[in-house]
Scaffold this motif. Sequence first.
Motif, mmCIF file in Angstrom:
data_model
loop_
_atom_site.group_PDB
_atom_site.id
_atom_site.type_symbol
_atom_site.label_atom_id
_atom_site.label_comp_id
_atom_site.label_asym_id
_atom_site.label_seq_id
_atom_site.Cartn_x
_atom_site.Cartn_y
_atom_site.Cartn_z
ATOM 1 N N VAL A 53 3.882 2.743 3.326
ATOM 2 C CA VAL A 53 2.977 1.640 3.629
ATOM 3 C C VAL A 53 3.706 0.335 3.371
ATOM 4 N N GLY A 54 3.695 -0.577 4.382
ATOM 5 C CA GLY A 54 4.411 -1.828 4.208
ATOM 6 C C GLY A 54 3.768 -3.017 4.892
ATOM 7 N N SER A 55 4.155 -4.193 4.411
ATOM 8 C CA SER A 55 3.603 -5.444 4.917
ATOM 9 C C SER A 55 4.550 -6.577 4.542
ATOM 10 N N PRO A 56 4.447 -7.690 5.261
ATOM 11 C CA PRO A 56 5.100 -8.880 4.740
ATOM 12 C C PRO A 56 4.304 -9.392 3.538
ATOM 13 N N VAL A 57 4.960 -10.106 2.665
ATOM 14 C CA VAL A 57 4.297 -10.693 1.509
ATOM 15 C C VAL A 57 3.664 -12.016 1.930
ATOM 16 N N ILE A 58 2.366 -12.124 1.706
ATOM 17 C CA ILE A 58 1.625 -13.355 1.972
ATOM 18 C C ILE A 58 0.900 -13.714 0.677
ATOM 19 N N ASP A 59 1.302 -14.782 0.039
ATOM 20 C CA ASP A 59 0.693 -15.169 -1.242
ATOM 21 C C ASP A 59 0.677 -14.008 -2.227
ATOM 22 N N TRP A 60 1.788 -13.308 -2.348
ATOM 23 C CA TRP A 60 2.038 -12.214 -3.281
ATOM 24 C C TRP A 60 1.335 -10.909 -2.916
ATOM 25 N N ILE A 90 -2.456 14.963 -6.291
ATOM 26 C CA ILE A 90 -2.622 16.040 -5.316
ATOM 27 C C ILE A 90 -1.232 16.566 -4.978
ATOM 28 N N PRO A 91 -0.949 17.816 -5.282
ATOM 29 C CA PRO A 91 0.383 18.361 -4.994
ATOM 30 C C PRO A 91 0.736 18.215 -3.508
ATOM 31 N N GLY A 92 1.958 17.803 -3.238
ATOM 32 C CA GLY A 92 2.446 17.715 -1.871
ATOM 33 C C GLY A 92 2.098 16.424 -1.146
ATOM 34 N N LYS A 93 1.508 15.459 -1.833
ATOM 35 C CA LYS A 93 1.161 14.166 -1.220
ATOM 36 C C LYS A 93 2.004 13.078 -1.882
ATOM 37 N N PHE A 94 2.825 12.395 -1.059
ATOM 38 C CA PHE A 94 3.783 11.427 -1.582
ATOM 39 C C PHE A 94 3.701 10.110 -0.830
ATOM 40 N N GLY A 95 4.097 9.055 -1.510
ATOM 41 C CA GLY A 95 4.071 7.745 -0.884
ATOM 42 C C GLY A 95 5.279 6.903 -1.240
ATOM 43 N N VAL A 96 5.536 5.930 -0.384
ATOM 44 C CA VAL A 96 6.541 4.886 -0.606
ATOM 45 C C VAL A 96 5.885 3.579 -0.186
ATOM 46 N N CYS A 97 6.091 2.530 -0.974
ATOM 47 C CA CYS A 97 5.569 1.204 -0.662
ATOM 48 C C CYS A 97 6.751 0.311 -0.298
ATOM 49 N N PHE A 98 6.583 -0.518 0.729
ATOM 50 C CA PHE A 98 7.669 -1.427 1.086
ATOM 51 C C PHE A 98 7.115 -2.752 1.567
ATOM 52 N N GLY A 99 7.933 -3.767 1.431
ATOM 53 C CA GLY A 99 7.521 -5.081 1.875
ATOM 54 C C GLY A 99 8.710 -5.956 2.191
ATOM 55 N N THR A 100 8.476 -6.899 3.078
ATOM 56 C CA THR A 100 9.497 -7.892 3.377
ATOM 57 C C THR A 100 9.062 -9.217 2.779
ATOM 58 N N PHE A 101 10.036 -9.974 2.306
ATOM 59 C CA PHE A 101 9.769 -11.247 1.659
ATOM 60 C C PHE A 101 10.910 -12.200 1.974
ATOM 61 N N ALA A 102 10.626 -13.480 1.888
ATOM 62 C CA ALA A 102 11.654 -14.472 2.192
ATOM 63 C C ALA A 102 12.205 -15.120 0.938
ATOM 64 N N GLY A 103 11.395 -15.321 -0.052
ATOM 65 C CA GLY A 103 11.900 -15.764 -1.336
ATOM 66 C C GLY A 103 12.428 -17.175 -1.454
ATOM 67 N N PRO A 104 11.799 -18.183 -0.811
ATOM 68 C CA PRO A 104 12.289 -19.534 -1.032
ATOM 69 C C PRO A 104 11.939 -20.040 -2.431
ATOM 70 N N HIS A 105 11.062 -19.321 -3.104
ATOM 71 C CA HIS A 105 10.601 -19.782 -4.411
ATOM 72 C C HIS A 105 11.201 -18.948 -5.541
ATOM 73 N N LEU A 130 6.828 7.602 -4.849
ATOM 74 C CA LEU A 130 8.222 7.879 -5.175
ATOM 75 C C LEU A 130 9.069 6.628 -5.333
ATOM 76 N N ASP A 131 8.712 5.543 -4.651
ATOM 77 C CA ASP A 131 9.543 4.342 -4.740
ATOM 78 C C ASP A 131 8.828 3.148 -4.116
ATOM 79 N N SER A 132 9.331 1.967 -4.438
ATOM 80 C CA SER A 132 8.888 0.710 -3.827
ATOM 81 C C SER A 132 10.126 -0.058 -3.401
ATOM 82 N N TRP A 133 10.109 -0.550 -2.176
ATOM 83 C CA TRP A 133 11.271 -1.252 -1.620
ATOM 84 C C TRP A 133 10.881 -2.662 -1.223
ATOM 85 N N HIS A 134 11.757 -3.610 -1.534
ATOM 86 C CA HIS A 134 11.558 -5.024 -1.222
ATOM 87 C C HIS A 134 12.747 -5.484 -0.404
ATOM 88 N N ILE A 135 12.503 -5.875 0.838
ATOM 89 C CA ILE A 135 13.574 -6.194 1.781
ATOM 90 C C ILE A 135 13.458 -7.651 2.211
#
Length: 182
Positions: A53-60, A90-105, A130-135
Amino acid sequence: MKSLVLFDSMSGNTEKVAAAICKTLESEAMAPQMTKVGKETDLDFYDYDLVCVGSPVIDWLPTQTMMNFIKKKLKGYNRQGLIKPAAPIIPGKFGVCFGTFAGPHIGEREALPMTMWFRSFLEHIGFTVLDSWHIVGQFNNREDLNISGRLGNIRNRPNENDLADVENRVRGVLASLEAWRS
């Protein structure tokens, strides 16, 4: 294993990352479904073994469209009695979270609340995250913010190196899943 790459994207950065995840999952015979969330999106997370599941970061946080969708799903699952005290895994159910950010702040720390928000949802419905990714992604209409933030020059990001890193991360997650199945 059946997999879902659910994302929202405003300028194309997050869609590039979602496509890289999907491409890598396809190469590993993970039968991915890539879906951009919208008002009419209708899917059941429990139909999938791996959910990214992923999204751009908007106001955190994720986009409003993504937040509305997730909140609607959580309420629906709760009405169905699927949200349990202590959020049992629940056995056998896995997730990864990801998001894109620009980081001027403040850089990557701006993305942490968003992926934690996704993580909380997935864990409430019983998935093991299993993990969270920030790109890093560029601002499309603010050239000044592409060169003046803490991250330096972020024009043309995510770039080939960023997407290769995403591919490697997906392969790492899949290696972890193999360990779970053994």
